[in-house]
Design an enzyme around this catalytic site. Structure first.
Site, PDB file in Angstrom:
ATOM      1  N   ARG A 108       0.822  -1.219   0.000  1.00 25.36           N
ATOM      2  CA  ARG A 108       0.000   0.000   0.000  1.00 25.36           C
ATOM      3  C   ARG A 108       0.849   1.259   0.000  1.00 25.36           C
ATOM      4  O   ARG A 108       0.593   2.186  -0.765  1.00 25.36           O
ATOM      5  CB  ARG A 108      -0.946  -0.028   1.200  1.00 25.36           C
ATOM      6  CG  ARG A 108      -2.130  -0.947   0.984  1.00 25.36           C
ATOM      7  CD  ARG A 108      -2.865  -1.307   2.245  1.00 25.36           C
ATOM      8  NE  ARG A 108      -3.914  -2.279   1.924  1.00 25.36           N
ATOM      9  CZ  ARG A 108      -4.418  -3.175   2.753  1.00 25.36           C
ATOM     10  NH1 ARG A 108      -3.970  -3.217   3.997  1.00 25.36           N
ATOM     11  NH2 ARG A 108      -5.350  -4.006   2.365  1.00 25.36           N
TER      12      ARG A 108
ATOM     13  N   TYR B 151      -6.025  -1.790  -6.726  1.00 22.94           N
ATOM     14  CA  TYR B 151      -4.859  -2.544  -6.228  1.00 22.94           C
ATOM     15  C   TYR B 151      -4.753  -2.494  -4.701  1.00 22.94           C
ATOM     16  O   TYR B 151      -5.118  -1.500  -4.072  1.00 22.94           O
ATOM     17  CB  TYR B 151      -3.578  -1.905  -6.770  1.00 22.94           C
ATOM     18  CG  TYR B 151      -3.120  -2.356  -8.145  1.00 22.94           C
ATOM     19  CD1 TYR B 151      -3.519  -3.552  -8.698  1.00 22.94           C
ATOM     20  CD2 TYR B 151      -2.252  -1.552  -8.873  1.00 22.94           C
ATOM     21  CE1 TYR B 151      -3.080  -3.934  -9.949  1.00 22.94           C
ATOM     22  CE2 TYR B 151      -1.798  -1.933 -10.135  1.00 22.94           C
ATOM     23  CZ  TYR B 151      -2.219  -3.126 -10.658  1.00 22.94           C
ATOM     24  OH  TYR B 151      -1.779  -3.514 -11.894  1.00 22.94           O
ATOM     25  N   GLU B 152      -4.139  -3.548  -4.144  1.00 23.18           N
ATOM     26  CA  GLU B 152      -3.771  -3.597  -2.717  1.00 23.18           C
ATOM     27  C   GLU B 152      -4.969  -3.358  -1.802  1.00 23.18           C
ATOM     28  O   GLU B 152      -4.856  -2.754  -0.738  1.00 23.18           O
ATOM     29  CB  GLU B 152      -2.674  -2.567  -2.403  1.00 23.18           C
ATOM     30  CG  GLU B 152      -1.506  -2.531  -3.364  1.00 23.18           C
ATOM     31  CD  GLU B 152      -0.710  -3.833  -3.387  1.00 23.18           C
ATOM     32  OE1 GLU B 152      -0.973  -4.715  -2.565  1.00 23.18           O
ATOM     33  OE2 GLU B 152       0.184  -3.961  -4.226  1.00 23.18           O
ATOM     34  N   GLY B 153      -6.132  -3.855  -2.195  1.00 16.79           N
ATOM     35  CA  GLY B 153      -7.355  -3.598  -1.448  1.00 16.79           C
ATOM     36  C   GLY B 153      -8.005  -2.329  -1.960  1.00 16.79           C
ATOM     37  O   GLY B 153      -7.349  -1.297  -2.078  1.00 16.79           O
TER      38      GLY B 153
END
Length: 598
Positions: free
Chosen positions: A266, A404-406
């Site tokens: 993140r 992306y990344e949650g």
């Protein structure tokens, strides 16, 4: 260490001195050289050939990755004992930042390989696994990919159906299942695969070599909105045999590996959105300086100046907050290593400590890069909509960053949820400050005129009060809903936006204050203007989100009292001239023909 390093989330309840934060202006000579070499590589190999990436030239992406490996850019975060450069967290952020500006296709390949492809082995692998695989990954001889997402398991990553069955002789696991959206799948040599053993509560990680004769097959390259030359395919495992010694960490530890990989991913995703903003600003300003309408360059129009000023201000804020958090993580890693932790444990715990800040940055900077590219198209006008100009592809490439990344919605709720959990564990004292804010609301406000003669005195006073808005809203919400708070998602989203704006605005003010103290205010005139503009915009957002949150759960006298508190806490003593600030910022950027504050 001589400076005070706050724990993750403590920025909300403790004051940070500007001397205690790290800024881009604090880079050492080695880091500056690394930045320049990275920019040279990007300009030569990526930016000059951006059209190739738009034509789905996957082979060129792979070739550029190999060149990056030859230059050592894939090994910055890898310890020297495994063939890497063993550099600190700030340096890894720096490379991730500047290597990602030219094209989202290469940025995705780079991030998938260095982050979620290599890092899980570096941080969780056995010594034998690291010696066997990491040097090949660090040099670019091999490339890595990360197989977590499934058709039925996206944000709920631990719900994956892929199975791992132990053989009768106990020598290997047979993995069967389907993974999707796998970056680098078309040219990787190694997968980090997550599967469930029997009916375990949590998934388990495995290192799987890419061997088509071992039950591994692929779907076609996905047709995507952007990142056209990022190889993205489904991967199918059909009784794929994996030696038991290739289990990554312990059985059932896969979910933990995935979550910690996401924490690191993140903040690095935030970094990967920064140079994209700088380059879009450069292109937009160059075009606006040259484009003549009504017998004048369009850069002279106030509407264009407003866009340029906001684009630059958001980029400056993103830099300020990202490198502040990166240095906090690096310092926390150093402290843990000094206390006797292994490098693996120190880095895992160091990043985990600042998981709240990682989620904040992921949301803020990914949305800023999308807004910047959107405004870039608008400045270009009709040409911006054309695929022959770089703005169109920049907008499409930027869109994935919010997923992306949650997703950003997940990360907003995570930021608030993690902060509340930290408070319950006693890691961050929210109860005391929240109680104090409640008592302040019941009291008579002071009518004394404060002394705002020093630089940013009024702005720092306002930031203190903006923190009280979050404490007021979150404190009352936790008191009202308790453990059920997570079910009130729209309330959490509003509270998260308050939290995000506080951190971003404070980081921006602190960076400029630090540089003004050491270089003089005259050297920071435009940065001062950007800091004030960002704070103004942040305050307006907090007013809106604060009201939205308050009326969603408070009624009657409680609601009226909280709304009065919101008004008190967000009030300027001297309202800034926002139009003048934007004009000042835009004029400087027009004169420089681009963003030059990094």
């Amino acid at each position: 260490m001589s400076k005070e390093i706050l724990r993750g989330g403590q920025f909300l309840v403790k004051e940070t001195n500007c001397e205690d934060i790290f800024t881009l202006e604090d880079l050492n000579e080695e880091q500056k050289m690394m930045r320049e070499s990275t920019k040279e590589f990007v300009d030569r190999e990526l930016w000059a050939h951006w059209e190739r990436f738009e034509k789905k030239d996957y082979a060129y992406t792979e070739a550029c990755m190999r060149k990056a490996g030859e230059l050592g850019l894939l090994s910055v975060a890898v310890p020297e004992s495994y063939g890497g450069m063993g550099m600190g967290f700030v340096s890894t952020m720096l490379v991730c930042d500047y290597i990602s500006g030219a094209t989202g296709s290469f940025s995705t390949a780079f991030g998938a390989h260095t982050g979620i492809g290599t890092m899980p082995i570096t941080l969780y692998g056995t010594e034998e696994q690291k010696q066997k695989y990491v040097p090949k990954l660090a040099s670019g001889e091999w490339f890595g990919a990360y197989c977590l997402t499934e058709p039925g398991a996206g944000s709920d990553a631990n719900s994956g159906k892929t199975k791992a069955v132990l053989s009768d002789d106990g020598k290997y696991y047979s993995i069967t299942g389907q993974k999707m959206w796998i970056s680098n799948a078309g040219f990787c040599n190694l997968f980090i695969v997550f599967a469930r053993i029997e009916d375990d509560k949590n998934i388990t990680g495995f290192i799987v070599e890419n061997d088509p004769e071992n039950g591994i097959s692929f779907g076609d390259e996905e047709k995507k909105l952007g990142i056209h030359s990022s190889s993205t395919r489904q991967v199918f495992f059909n009784d794929t045999k994996v030696p038991v010694e290739n289990m990554l960490s312990e059985r059932g530890n896969g979910f933990k590996i995935a979550m910690n990989a996401l924490n690191i991913g993140r903040i690095k995703l935030a970094a990967a959105c920064l140079d994209a903003q700088r380059r879009v600003i450069k292109e937009a300003v160059t075009y606006a300086n040259e484009r003549i309408q009504f017998k004048t360059p369009i850069i002279n129009f106030g509407a264009i100046k407003a866009k340029i000023a906001n684009m630059a201000t958001n980029a400056y804020a993103g830099e300020s907050a990202s490198y502040r958090a990166a240095k906090n993580i690096e310092d926390r890693i150093a402290i843990r290593e000094a206390e006797g932790n292994s490098h693996q444990e120190a880095e895992l715990k160091g990043v985990e400590e600042y998981a709240i800040e990682c989620s904040i940055l992921k949301v803020a900077v990914s949305e800023d890069v999308q807004n910047t590219t959107d405004e870039g198209i608008q400045i270009f006008g009709g040409m911006g909509f054309s695929a022959d100009a770089p703005m169109e592809k920049a907008w499409r490439d930027a869109r994935i960053a919010r997923i992306y990344e949650g997703t950003n919605e997940i990360n907003r709720m995570l930021a608030v949820g993690m902060l509340v959990k930290k408070a319950m564990k006693g890691h961050v004292d929210l109860l005391g400050p929240a109680t104090a804010v409640g008592e302040e609301l019941m009291g008579i406000p002071s009518f004394d005129t404060p002394d705002f003669s020093e630089l940013f005195a009024e702005e720092k006073d306002l930031i203190k009060r903006l923190k009280k808005v979050f404490l007021m809203v979150a404190g009352s919400a936790v008191q009202k809903f308790g453990p059920e708070l997570e079910k009130h998602q729209q309330l959490m989203l509003a509270a998260a936006d308050i939290l995000i704006e506080v951190y971003m605005a404070e980081s921006t003010i602190l960076r400029t204050e630090k540089n003004a103290k050491r270089s003089g205010e005259d050297s920071q005139k435009t940065q001062i203007a950007m800091s004030k503009l960002y704070l103004y915009n942040a305050t307006e957002t907090i007013i809106q989100k604060g009201k939205e949150a308050i009326v969603s759960f408070a009624e009657g006298d409680e609601q009226r009292m909280m709304l009065m508190g919101l008004k008190r806490f967000t009030k300027y003593t001297n309202n800034p001239n926002v139009v003048a600030l934007r004009t000042q910022i835009a004029d400087r950027i027009a004169a420089d023909n681009g963003y030059t504050f990094d």
